[in-house]
Each structure stands twice: as structure tokens, then as C-alpha cells.
Scaffold this motif. Sequence first.
Motif, PDB file in Angstrom:
ATOM      1  N   ALA A  33       0.631   3.678  -2.760  1.00 11.16           N
ATOM      2  CA  ALA A  33      -0.004   5.664  -2.185  1.00 11.16           C
ATOM      3  C   ALA A  33       0.879   6.070  -2.915  1.00 11.16           C
ATOM      4  O   ALA A  33       0.646   7.370  -3.046  1.00 11.16           O
ATOM      5  CB  ALA A  33       0.212   5.738  -0.798  1.00 11.16           C
ATOM      6  N   ALA A  34       2.655   5.854  -2.959  1.00  9.34           N
ATOM      7  CA  ALA A  34       3.372   7.215  -3.451  1.00  9.34           C
ATOM      8  C   ALA A  34       3.198   6.557  -4.946  1.00  9.34           C
ATOM      9  O   ALA A  34       3.062   8.135  -5.901  1.00  9.34           O
ATOM     10  CB  ALA A  34       4.403   6.156  -3.433  1.00  9.34           C
TER      11      ALA A  34
ATOM     12  N   GLU B 198       1.123  -0.938   0.011  1.00 14.28           N
ATOM     13  CA  GLU B 198      -0.062  -0.296  -0.102  1.00 14.28           C
ATOM     14  C   GLU B 198       0.910   1.372  -0.156  1.00 14.28           C
ATOM     15  O   GLU B 198       0.405   2.235  -0.624  1.00 14.28           O
ATOM     16  CB  GLU B 198      -0.600  -0.295   1.541  1.00 14.28           C
ATOM     17  CG  GLU B 198      -1.814  -1.052   1.138  1.00 14.28           C
ATOM     18  CD  GLU B 198      -2.922  -0.642   2.068  1.00 14.28           C
ATOM     19  OE1 GLU B 198      -3.348  -0.132   2.925  1.00 14.28           O
ATOM     20  OE2 GLU B 198      -4.016  -0.897   1.746  1.00 14.28           O
ATOM     21  N   LEU B 199       1.739   1.507   0.939  1.00 16.13           N
ATOM     22  CA  LEU B 199       3.397   2.625   0.940  1.00 16.13           C
ATOM     23  C   LEU B 199       3.061   3.258  -0.521  1.00 16.13           C
ATOM     24  O   LEU B 199       3.212   4.060  -1.364  1.00 16.13           O
ATOM     25  CB  LEU B 199       3.985   2.127   1.804  1.00 16.13           C
ATOM     26  CG  LEU B 199       3.931   1.975   3.360  1.00 16.13           C
ATOM     27  CD1 LEU B 199       4.630   1.894   3.725  1.00 16.13           C
ATOM     28  CD2 LEU B 199       3.064   3.534   3.876  1.00 16.13           C
TER      29      LEU B 199
ATOM     30  N   PRO C  22      14.768   4.280   3.357  1.00  9.75           N
ATOM     31  CA  PRO C  22      14.394   5.105   4.819  1.00  9.75           C
ATOM     32  C   PRO C  22      13.906   3.932   5.148  1.00  9.75           C
ATOM     33  O   PRO C  22      14.206   4.239   6.851  1.00  9.75           O
ATOM     34  CB  PRO C  22      12.970   6.386   4.591  1.00  9.75           C
ATOM     35  CG  PRO C  22      13.391   6.945   3.361  1.00  9.75           C
ATOM     36  CD  PRO C  22      13.788   5.656   2.299  1.00  9.75           C
ATOM     37  N   THR C  23      13.329   3.610   5.096  1.00 13.89           N
ATOM     38  CA  THR C  23      13.011   2.141   6.094  1.00 13.89           C
ATOM     39  C   THR C  23      13.527   0.842   5.974  1.00 13.89           C
ATOM     40  O   THR C  23      13.249   0.436   7.692  1.00 13.89           O
ATOM     41  CB  THR C  23      11.101   2.247   5.040  1.00 13.89           C
ATOM     42  OG1 THR C  23      10.687   2.931   4.808  1.00 13.89           O
ATOM     43  CG2 THR C  23      10.831   0.421   6.334  1.00 13.89           C
TER      44      THR C  23
ATOM     45  N   ASP D  20       7.808  12.686  20.225  1.00 12.20           N
ATOM     46  CA  ASP D  20       6.856  12.126  20.416  1.00 12.20           C
ATOM     47  C   ASP D  20       6.580  13.470  22.080  1.00 12.20           C
ATOM     48  O   ASP D  20       8.049  13.535  22.724  1.00 12.20           O
ATOM     49  CB  ASP D  20       6.467  10.592  21.385  1.00 12.20           C
ATOM     50  CG  ASP D  20       6.815   9.523  20.940  1.00 12.20           C
ATOM     51  OD1 ASP D  20       7.100  10.149  18.963  1.00 12.20           O
ATOM     52  OD2 ASP D  20       6.811   8.271  20.511  1.00 12.20           O
TER      53      ASP D  20
ATOM     54  N   ARG E  86      13.396   7.474  13.833  1.00 14.64           N
ATOM     55  CA  ARG E  86      13.774   8.479  12.728  1.00 14.64           C
ATOM     56  C   ARG E  86      12.858   7.181  11.186  1.00 14.64           C
ATOM     57  O   ARG E  86      11.378   7.867  10.884  1.00 14.64           O
ATOM     58  CB  ARG E  86      14.486   8.561  11.557  1.00 14.64           C
ATOM     59  CG  ARG E  86      14.999   9.506  12.259  1.00 14.64           C
ATOM     60  CD  ARG E  86      16.334  10.512  11.601  1.00 14.64           C
ATOM     61  NE  ARG E  86      15.656  10.917  10.527  1.00 14.64           N
ATOM     62  CZ  ARG E  86      15.322  12.038  10.620  1.00 14.64           C
ATOM     63  NH1 ARG E  86      15.696  13.426  11.630  1.00 14.64           N
ATOM     64  NH2 ARG E  86      14.315  12.756   9.500  1.00 14.64           N
ATOM     65  N   ALA E  87      12.526   6.208  11.340  1.00 16.85           N
ATOM     66  CA  ALA E  87      12.470   5.287  10.175  1.00 16.85           C
ATOM     67  C   ALA E  87      10.950   5.115  10.906  1.00 16.85           C
ATOM     68  O   ALA E  87       9.821   4.637  10.136  1.00 16.85           O
ATOM     69  CB  ALA E  87      13.154   4.128  10.019  1.00 16.85           C
ATOM     70  N   MET E  88      11.052   4.801  11.446  1.00 17.20           N
ATOM     71  CA  MET E  88       9.390   4.604  12.667  1.00 17.20           C
ATOM     72  C   MET E  88       8.958   5.055  12.920  1.00 17.20           C
ATOM     73  O   MET E  88       7.507   5.447  12.923  1.00 17.20           O
ATOM     74  CB  MET E  88       9.670   3.497  14.305  1.00 17.20           C
ATOM     75  CG  MET E  88       9.834   2.113  13.722  1.00 17.20           C
ATOM     76  SD  MET E  88       9.461   1.624  11.944  1.00 17.20           S
ATOM     77  CE  MET E  88       8.585   0.717  13.145  1.00 17.20           C
ATOM     78  N   GLY E  89       8.826   6.897  12.381  1.00 13.77           N
ATOM     79  CA  GLY E  89       8.617   8.139  13.195  1.00 13.77           C
ATOM     80  C   GLY E  89       7.727   8.289  14.628  1.00 13.77           C
ATOM     81  O   GLY E  89       7.121   8.441  14.746  1.00 13.77           O
ATOM     82  N   THR E  90       8.819   7.101  15.628  1.00 19.19           N
ATOM     83  CA  THR E  90       8.488   7.004  17.120  1.00 19.19           C
ATOM     84  C   THR E  90       9.516   8.787  17.823  1.00 19.19           C
ATOM     85  O   THR E  90       9.429   8.276  18.775  1.00 19.19           O
ATOM     86  CB  THR E  90       8.820   6.036  16.968  1.00 19.19           C
ATOM     87  OG1 THR E  90       9.524   5.880  16.738  1.00 19.19           O
ATOM     88  CG2 THR E  90       7.731   5.518  16.731  1.00 19.19           C
ATOM     89  N   GLN E  91      10.301   9.478  17.030  1.00 15.35           N
ATOM     90  CA  GLN E  91      11.356  10.068  17.107  1.00 15.35           C
ATOM     91  C   GLN E  91       9.617  11.836  17.820  1.00 15.35           C
ATOM     92  O   GLN E  91       9.196  11.560  17.041  1.00 15.35           O
ATOM     93  CB  GLN E  91      12.251  11.477  16.744  1.00 15.35           C
ATOM     94  CG  GLN E  91      12.639  12.238  16.009  1.00 15.35           C
ATOM     95  CD  GLN E  91      11.721  11.160  14.366  1.00 15.35           C
ATOM     96  OE1 GLN E  91      10.842  10.346  14.963  1.00 15.35           O
ATOM     97  NE2 GLN E  91      12.160  11.558  12.795  1.00 15.35           N
TER      98      GLN E  91
ATOM     99  N   LYS F 266      12.449   7.445  -1.354  1.00 14.99           N
ATOM    100  CA  LYS F 266      12.025   8.337  -0.455  1.00 14.99           C
ATOM    101  C   LYS F 266      10.457   7.726   0.425  1.00 14.99           C
ATOM    102  O   LYS F 266      10.559   7.536   1.741  1.00 14.99           O
ATOM    103  CB  LYS F 266      10.746   9.453  -0.634  1.00 14.99           C
ATOM    104  CG  LYS F 266      11.651  10.688  -1.194  1.00 14.99           C
ATOM    105  CD  LYS F 266      10.462  11.223  -2.384  1.00 14.99           C
ATOM    106  CE  LYS F 266      11.304  13.225  -2.519  1.00 14.99           C
ATOM    107  NZ  LYS F 266      11.818  13.942  -1.990  1.00 14.99           N
ATOM    108  N   ILE F 267      10.439   6.432   0.159  1.00 15.34           N
ATOM    109  CA  ILE F 267       9.857   5.412   0.733  1.00 15.34           C
ATOM    110  C   ILE F 267      10.808   4.634   1.608  1.00 15.34           C
ATOM    111  O   ILE F 267      10.848   4.185   2.583  1.00 15.34           O
ATOM    112  CB  ILE F 267       8.696   4.700  -0.163  1.00 15.34           C
ATOM    113  CG1 ILE F 267       7.279   5.977  -0.611  1.00 15.34           C
ATOM    114  CG2 ILE F 267       8.284   3.720   0.790  1.00 15.34           C
ATOM    115  CD1 ILE F 267       7.531   7.279   0.352  1.00 15.34           C
TER     116      ILE F 267
END
Lengths: 285, 346
Positions: free
Chosen positions: A177-178, A173-174, A195-196, A284, A277-282, A191-192
Motif C-alpha cells: 500500500a505504501a 499488504e501494508l 513504528p510497528t 478510544d 500507539r503502534a496498535m492504534g488503540t489509544q 513510517k510503517i
Amino acid sequence: MVKKFKEFSAIPGFSLTLGISLMYLCLLVFLPLAALTIKASEIGIDGFIQEVLDARVLTSFKLTFGCSLLAAIINTIFGTIVAWFLVRIRIPLLIKKFLDSIIDLPLALPTAVSGMALTTLYTESGWIGKFLKDTFNMKVAFTPLGIVVAMIFIGIPFVVRTVGPVLSSIEDELEEAALSLGANRWQIFIKIIAPTIFPSVITGFTLAFARALGEYGTVIFIAGNMPMKTEIAALLIYTKLEQFNFVSATAIAMTMLLFSFILLLIINLFQSWVSKRAMGTQGDS
Amino acid sequence: MNIIVKNISKTFGTFKALDNINFELPQNQLIALLGPSGSGKTTLLRIMAGLEEPDVDVTIKTNNHHQQVSFNGINILNQPPGKRQIGFVFQHFALFRHMSVFDNIAFGLQVKPKKLRPSKDEIKKKVNELLQLIKLENMSNRYPSTLSGGQRQRVALARALAIEPQILLLDEPFGSLDAKVRTEMRRWLRNLHDALKITGILVTHDQEEALEVADTVIIMNQGKIEQIGTPNQVFHSPASEFVMRFLGEVNVFQERIMVRPHELGIHLSPDPDPVNTTNSLISARITKILTAGPFVKIELLDNNEQLIKVHMSHEEYRSSNYKPNANVYVSVSCNLQNSNSNSSYH
């Protein structure tokens, strides 16, 4: 965020696993290392520095760390490509499993076997060695290049096995979406996907690097082991031991250990930062 | 200025997911594709977005206009997804985890070729407008993992809207949200559509959602379209037994007459009032009364032990004296008698 040492958790066995983990680490890792430290401390700081700053020792350090780094970098690039191929390209399951097993082979192979195999291939009369000698006038066996080749060989499974699962876990899906937002294949990768998978790429790099630093068996066959030229630290330690120069051997080992530990620690800290960063958890709040 | 879908089929292996789909609808509507899982509604949406390719029929391949998915008279079937100017919203949001809310929304603008890409300031302005639209102005620096489900779906919608699509495709957009958020999002989407006047196609298996939010409902079953119509049309004049059953609860009498539970009345005596005498009454026993809810649900068993469901208002329930295990008589409500041919499928 401050976390208590032991928070309530529904997952059982905190005390038990903590106890076992600590004992395991103590018996198998800390204790031998402590023994090593005690042995090395016999010569005092001055003696220690003198041993380590010996030209032959320094050269072996440079060679070991340099070759390991180079091999790990090459493995990271090509291992990621191989992982990509295995995960993304639709190939028959049988062929895929066959390739998977080949990737894992360096882990299982006795180092003497892989060392001899590589040496046979890369000497001037070997298949690849002859080709390289004839076309590029390049010598691989019995040069630092040979050491790098051996280190690449033993390190490749680590990168493929750490990057592969992360790559296959990226949801379609990612990318879709892109794609529908107008990104081209290259932009999707940069970009997708990149980074993952980056944290796992670094983990793979760390493992391949650490494995190369400690490798002995495969390397000594292909290296030629000329002092000041193709003598890795692990071999130098072994040579010192053979000469019953235990103190010198432990001093080299200690230094090796210290630098390896510092390097691995830095890479691991970097990895966890990248991972957040990759998980988008910084950040918070 | 229409949406045209013509001769679209799709087969997965031996499974026929779409069987020759054809429809033409005016633009600027919110259309719901409604059907049970496996009915092909998501496949149709993905074909429209270019994420899936329809089967190519060799016999009609020579004629370009035979097979098409057109918006504004332009057949987009052979264009890649990125060129179709379509905003696609996924059920599980598909937000980019490693990007902030701002970067997620700006993605579609930032990947444009250099010549077409807006300047940094323009992108910033556009994203801020969208953030305002989805009421998340203060969250542009947050990451998707720190947002609630409803917020994430709104970000996904803003991301799709950023490229100013001519059509918005939503694949079960509220399917993974909890019931309360889902109703809020439904209303919000309807308001958004009324404000932006953008054509939207929404895939859903929730008939309530489709009937509440859409201008036109397309009901699909087993790869085929069962009915296309306004919510009123499909609910009150179902074109098939499937549509009738799918859009709400039904009672089946004599294996062919279908009546919705709210169209039935319960009477304590066999001769309630003269108007109803022409209608045959069914004697039945009340087995269960559910009063918790917007209306009262009563379950009965007739003499053949067949289940009959009756819905009535609380007011009506209170004015009568229905008790479990009481023997009563069920009839089709008198005010619905005349429109009976409309309201039930024979």
C-alpha cells in the motif's frame, strides 16, 4: 475505562491460574526478596546508606549500570538488524535454522564457557585482541570494554527473539500500500515498519538490559575484576559474602534490586504506551 | 485515451496464473474483473499496479510495444508502483494501524519528494475534502482499530484517491464486509465513480456485485479471458458454457441445452396452451418449494432423477396450486421461446 476485577470471560480457569500465579510469584520471587530485605534492615537506615555510599560500591554500580546500558543499546541496534536479516532475506531454510541456533546459543552456553571463550579471543594475544591492539592500540579484555563485550554476547538473543516474530507478522499488504502511494524504501521503513516494531524493540532492549545487569559468570572472566576499575556489583556482592560480610552484601544487593526494579518498571510503562500507539488503540472514545 | 493490456502472462512455479491476456477498453469506466478464485484476476490487477511482474517473453523482449499495460497511451509496465499514479485498494484495507484516519489519507501526499509535496495547509484541505467525500468528517483523529469494516474500507479508498490517481484498482474491496454493508458500499462506490469519473478496475468473485456495479465485465477463468462485455451482454449472451454457468444457476437438458431457472415454467397438465405445444414438456415431480426470498424457488426431479431448478414470481406461484410431490410438466416459458437462441448456450 474501569474494569471489574473479575469480568465474565469465556476463557476458563481464572481462579485457578490466579492462585497458581500468585503462589508461584510468592515462593520464587517475593519470599527470597523479603528475606533479603529483612537481612539488609539489620544495619538500620544509616548503616545501609553508609554501606551503599562506599566509594568501591558506588564505582561498581556505575560500572554495572553503565556497561549494561551500553551493551543493551548496541544489542538493540544490531539485534534488530540481525532479526531483519533472518526474517526478511530469503535464505535456504537449512542455513536459516543454522543461524537461528547460533543466535540462541548464548542462552544455553554455561557462562564459564562463554566467559573463557571471549577472554581467550580478546586478550592481547587472542585473535581479535591482537588485531585490536596492533591496529587501534585498543585493549578489550580486563577493561570495562571487555565487560560490555561479555554483556553484548549474552544479551543478543533477547533482542533477536522479540523483534523477529513482530517483524515477520507485518503484512506485505501494508508495504505494498505504501509503495503504491509513492513511498520509497526508506520512507516505508521509517513510517510503517519502525513504528510497528518499536514496542518489541523496547521489550528486547529491556530483556537484554536486565540480563546484562544480572550477569556474573561471563563477565568475571573477561573483566579482570580490579576494585574501583573493572569490578561489577554482582562480583562485589560475592566478594563480601566470601568475607562473611553478609549485611554489606545484602545492602548492595538491595540497592541493586531497587534500581533495577525502578528502571524496568519505567521501561515497561513506556513500552506499553508505545505499544498502544503502534496498535492504534489509544484515544478510544 | 484507453486502457491497453497486451501479451501479459504470469507463471508461479509451474502454475500458469495468466495466459496471454489482451484487452483494450475506453477510460472513465468502472470495469469488473470477475472470476472464480485462482482465475488470475487478482494477479492481473497486481501486475497493473506494479506489485507483481509479468513473465518476460525472451522472443518478444526486443519489441517494446509488444508487451504493455498502458493508460492514456503511456506504457507503465517498466515504471515502479509509486510512479504509476495508481490508487490500490486492498481486500483487508491495509490501513496503517499506528496512524490516525487523517494521517492515513495524507500518507500519499506526505511521502512525495519535497519539491512536489503540497504545503501543510494544502494537505489538510485535500484530506478534509476526501473526508467529506467518504462522509467521515468527524473521524479524522480516530484510529483504524476504532472504525467499522465499511468505514475502514472508505478510509482506504480516500487514501488511494488522495494521490489523484489516473486509475483506481480495487482488489475484492468488499470481500471482507458483511452482506448488508457490502450492498451499501457497492452503491456508494457506483455513485462515487459517477461523480469522480475516474477509471476503476474492481476485482470480484461475486457475479451479482460485478453485474450491478460495473460498466464492463471481464470474465476470467484459468488465466484466460472468457468474455468481455456489458453486464447485459455477458448475462444474456454468454460467450461460453463457463460464463453461462458462472453468472447464475442453469439447468442442463440433454447434456447440452442450458436454460436459466427463471426461463422455465411449470404446468399442472401436459397440454397447457396451444402456443407451447411445439415445445417438448418434461414430466417431473416437485421435491422442494422455497418461498422465503424475492422469488419462489422450486426444485424438481425428472424421470431420470435429474434435478431441475425453476424460479418464478410470488404472484405466479400464488395463482397456481403447486404442492410438494405433485407430478407436473416443465417447459421453457413461451415469452422466452423466440429469444431462446440468445439466452442459452448450445
